[in-house]
Scaffold this motif. Structure first.
Motif: not given
Ligand code: PMP
Length: 381
Positions: A26-32, A254-261
């Motif tokens: 979750l936290e990864a997906g909340a990054k800028p 979808p960059v924030t979705a990439f962070y979470s993935l």
């Protein structure tokens, strides 16, 4: 539109998906948000690519994540590999075969099926007979048929497909990371999954990989695939899987979705695939034994064919299944679901996937079911 801040409840997500997302992901997906073509994003995409290669057990260069859910990856696989008028073969033992049939039909393929009853699967003998009769370019099966709770055996099918010059397409949305699968060793040509099940990432990205054999078919097409968005030559370039010197803008990833993935793949790699498979199997067996000791019946009779991630339980006679799922949601803040497609009205489906796969969670579901069976209305039969 209310102007209050958004509130979303915490809930035990023990249906067939999405599963709970742990804090690290979750936290990864909340990054800028940064640009979808920035070098840091390309680095994240490169991590995703190697994470998928590990999860799928493949060396395939054409390995990436589609921007969309499991259905997007299904269409990406079918729309790129099949041209209008070509023959496609689909194993139907639940809703996912039905959907693959529908997608292939929409692009003008000639589609044939091998059908197995819900709770069962098709045999290699049936597959070989159908391959030799219909001479398809593509054969689809769902490794984890989440509508019926079946884990489809995979061994020997890749060889059969290749003997008949057919590509082998496998849906692993409900199974990957929770049950053994070796893409290269098992001769799978196209494999896809989703982010929201064992990976415990939010829905919205879908890992997919194409073998060399699949790429040869895709890149020698006579007409362009029907979808621009899912055109593999564009996606392969965006994901740095081709020989072109530069990546060209295709769509805004979808960059924030990439962070979470990315983070979810790192969590899986940290635990190790074998450990994860083992944990899911052990928890499933523990859960199944608990259900049987309550007098409930499992929908899939053959033990080996039970999906360790999604369990189907025969809906106990005399009860209204909707009342039970609603009671459990209201009283225990816990999601389990009813059947889907051919299993609708016949089963409950419980998913214990990724971080949710633990004995403590299995106990929580068993207690909730016990409580529901005590409190929900039972008709006199
Ligand atoms: N295939 C299987 C086996 C699934 O379980 C699902 C999701 N329930 C899908 C495909 C489709 O995935 P999505 O809902 O992410 O589009």
């Amino acid at each position: 539109m209310k102007k209050k801040r958004l509130v979303v409840p915490h809930r035990h997500m023990f249906g067939p998906g999405p599963s709970n997302v742990p804090p690290r992901i979750l936290e990864a997906g909340a990054k800028p948000v940064i640009g979808h073509m920035h070098p840091e994003t390309f680095e994240i995409m490169s991590d995703i690519k190697s994470g998928i290669q590990y999860m799928f057990q493949t060396q395939n260069r054409t390995t990436l994540a589609v921007s969309g859910t499991g259905h997007t990856a299904m269409e990406c696989a079918i729309f790129n590999t099949v041209e209008p008028g070509e023959s496609v073969l689909v194993a139907v033992n639940g809703i996912w075969g039905e959907r693959a049939f529908d997608m292939a039909e929409r692009i003008g393929a000639r589609v044939n099926t091998i059908v197995a009853p819900p709770g069962s699967y098709v045999t290699n003998r049936e597959i070989e007979r159908a391959l030799s009769e219909h001479r398809p370019v593509l054969f689809f099966l769902a490794h984890g048929e989440s509508s019926t709770g079946v884990l489809h055996p995979l061994d020997g099918i890749g060889e059969l497909c290749h003997k008949y010059n057919c590509l082998f397409l496998v849906d692993s949305v409900a199974s990957i990371g929770g049950a053994p699968l070796y893409m290269d060793q098992q001769g799978i040509d196209i494999l896809y999954t989703g982010s929201q099940k064992v990976l415990n990432a939010p829905p919205g990205t879908a890992p997919i990989s194409f073998s060399e054999r699949a790429c040869q078919k895709v890149f020698s097409r006579t007409i362009k695939p029907v979808s621009f968005f899912l055109d593999l030559s564009w996606l392969a370039n965006y994901w740095g899987c081709d020989d072109k010197p530069a990546r060209i803008y295709h769509h805004t990833g979808p960059v924030t979705a990439f962070y979470s993935l990315r983070e979810s793949l790192a969590v899986l790699a940290d635990e190790g695939l074998e450990k994860s498979w083992e944990r899911h199997q052990k928890v499933a067996e523990y859960f199944h034994a608990g259900l049987e000791s309550m007098g409930l019946k499992l929908f899939v009779k053959e033990k080996r064919a039970r999906l360790p991630t999604v369990t189907t339980i025969v809906a106990p006679p005399g009860y209204d299944w909707k009342e039970i799922t609603a009671y459990i949601m209201k009283t225990h803040n816990l999601e389990i679901s009813g059947g889907l497609g051919s299993s609708a009205g016949l089963v409950f489906r419980v998913g214990l996937m990724g971080c949710n796969s633990s004995k403590a969670n299995a106990d929580m579901v068993l207690a909730a079911l016990k409580d529901a069976l005590k409190h929900c209305h039972r008709s006199k039969m």
